[in-house]
Scaffold this active site. Structure first.
Site: not given
Length: 395
Positions: A183, A211, A242
Site C-alpha cells: 500500500s 490495492h 478503494k
C-alpha cells in the site's frame, strides 16, 4: 491530574508540527471525492485517494446507496451473526466469490476487521503465521491476535521466506499472508515465488487484495488473477473502500474455510454489519468495474505515463509498477514540508512517516485515479518537481 491524562500530557509531537505550520492530517474535505476536492475553501487536485477507478461520485453508485437506504433504512441494528444479515449481504457475497474465483465469501464492516478477524481465527497455537515485513497494519494486528507463532521475512525476498519456512515444524500449518500490492511502496508481491515455496513446504496462502482489486487482473480481479494463481491461493481478501467506492471488506475461500470463519471470526460475530448504503454502493461499483473495462485501461495509461515522468525527472520511486507511486524523501520534516508546500500550490498528496514506514524511508504517496486527466497529472508532477528541487531532494 488523573492517571491517563498524566501519562499522555507530555505527548506534544502533533502540536510541535502544528506550530511549524506543516501538520498534514485530518484536513477536512467539503464535498465529493473526485480528481478535484474542496479543501480550506478552494479546489485542489486530489492525488492522495485510494479510489483507483474514480467511482465514489458515480451516479449509479450514489443512486444504489440512496435506494438501499429507502428499502432497508440506515443500519442493520446488529451483527451479521444475529439480526444484521440482509438478503443483499448474501447475494453480494456470492457475487464477490464468483468474481474472484472462490466458492463463497464473508462480508465484514471494514477491510481492517476482515484481516483482523480472518487471520486470527484460521491459525492456532501449533501453527505458524508468516508475513512480509511490509504487510499492512491490519495484517500485523490479525497476526498479534492469533495464537500462532509469528515469523517475518524480508520484503518480497524469497530466500528470506524459504529460510523462515525451513525452520518451521514440517507437520504444522504454515500460513503465509501478504499484500498483493503493497500500500505504500506500490510494488507487487512475488506470488509465483511464494506459490513455488508453498508447494515445497506445504503451506497455505492468504493474499490481501485491497490495492490490487480493481487495478490488476482480468476486469480488476486482482493480483492472484494477474498471475493466474487464483487456485493456488487459499484465501483472497479485498476491501470496498478503494476501487469499490464504499466501506467494508470481504474474504473469499472454499466452502469449508468460509464456514469456519463465519462461525469463529470475532470481528465478524461481534461487530455491527455493513450498512445497506455501503453494501449497495460497493455492489454497484463492482458492476461498473465489470462493464467498463476502459476505466482500468485508462488507469494504466496514466500510471505508465506518470511512472516514466517521475523517473525521467530524477525522483526516487523504488520498485513500484502500479498506480501507487512513492516519492522517497527520507526525512520526516521535509516530508511534512513538501506536503504543505505542494498543497499551497493546489495539490493534495499524503505524507508517509513512522510508524507507516521506517525513519529512513519517509515518502510522499502519489496515487492515481482512472478519472484523472493527463493535464492534471502534468500539473501535479510539475508542482512536485519544483518543490523537490527547491528543497534539494532532487539534486
Amino acid at each position: 491530574m488523573n492517571l491517563l491524562k498524566e501519562r499522555y500530557s507530555s505527548y506534544n509531537i502533533p502540536q510541535q508540527i502544528m506550530e511549524k505550520g506543516i501538520y498534514p492530517y485530518h484536513r477536512a474535505i467539503s464535498g465529493q471525492q473526485s480528481t478535484e476536492v474542496m479543501m480550506e475553501g478552494r479546489k485542489v487536485l486530489m492525488f492522495g485517494s485510494n479510489s483507483y477507478l474514480g467511482l465514489t461520485n458515480h451516479p449509479k453508485v450514489i443512486e444504489a446507496a440512496i435506494e438501499a437506504v429507502r428499502k432497508y433504512g440506515t443500519g442493520c441494528a446488529g451483527s451479521r451473526y444475529l439480526n444484521g444479515t440482509l438478503d443483499m449481504h448474501r447475494e453480494f457475497e456470492h457475487e464477490l466469490a464468483e468474481f474472484v474465483g472462490k466458492d463463497d465469501a464473508v462480508i465484514y464492516s471494514t477491510g481492517f476487521q476482515t484481516n483482523l478477524g480472518t487471520i486470527s481465527c484460521v491459525v492456532g497455537r501449533d501453527d505458524y503465521i508468516v508475513c512480509d515485513e511490509l504487510d499492512h497494519a491490519s495484517i500485523v494486528e490479525g497476526r498479534r491476535l492469533s495464537f500462532a507463532t509469528p515469523i517475518k521475512f524480508k520484503h518480497n525476498d524469497m530466500a528470506s521466506l524459504e529460510k523462515a519456512l525451513a525452520h518451521c515444524r514440517p507437520e504444522s500449518l504454515k500460513f503465509i499472508v501478504v499484500d498483493g500490492v503493497f500500500s505504500m511502496e506500490g510494488d507487487i508481491a512475488n506470488l509465483p515465488g511464494i506459490v513455488a515455496l508453498k508447494e515445497k513446504y506445504n503451506c497455505a496462502i492468504m493474499v490481501d487484495e485491497a490495492h490490487g482489486f480493481g487495478v490488476l487482473g482480468d476486469h480488476g480481479r486482482g493480483t492472484c488473477n494477474h498471475f493466474g494463481l487464483t487456485d493456488d491461493i487459499e484465501i483472497i481478501m479485498g476491501t470496498f473502500s478503494k476501487s469499490l467506492a464504499a466501506i467494508g471488506g470481504f474474504c473469499a475461500a472454499d466452502n469449508e474455510t468460509i464456514n469456519w470463519i463465519r462461525h469463529h471470526s470475532r470481528s465478524y460475530i461481534f461487530s455491527a454489519s455493513n450498512t445497506p448504503a455501503a453494501t449497495a454502493a460497493a455492489r454497484a461499483a463492482l458492476q461498473i468495474m465489470k462493464n467498463e473495462p476502459e476505466r482500468i485501461e485508462n488507469l494504466w495509461k496514466l500510471t505508465n505515463y506518470a511512472l516514466d515522468s517521475f523517473r525521467s525527472l530524477g525522483f526516487e520511486i523504488g520498485k513500484t509498477s502500479t498506480p501507487i507511486i512513492p516519492l522517497y524523501i527520507r526525512d520526516a520534516d521535509k516530508t511534512f514540508l513538501v506536503t504543505r508546500m505542494v498543497f499551497d500550490e493546489g495539490v493534495f498528496i499524503n505524507p508517509v512517516v513512522p510508524p507507516a514506514c521506517s525513519p529512513n524511508d519517509t515518502l510522499i504517496r502519489f496515487s492515481l485515479m482512472a478519472t484523472h486527466t493527463k493535464e492534471q497529472v502534468d500539473t501535479a508532477i510539475d508542482k512536485l518537481y519544483k518543490c523537490f528541487k527547491n528543497l534539494e531532494i532532487i539534486k
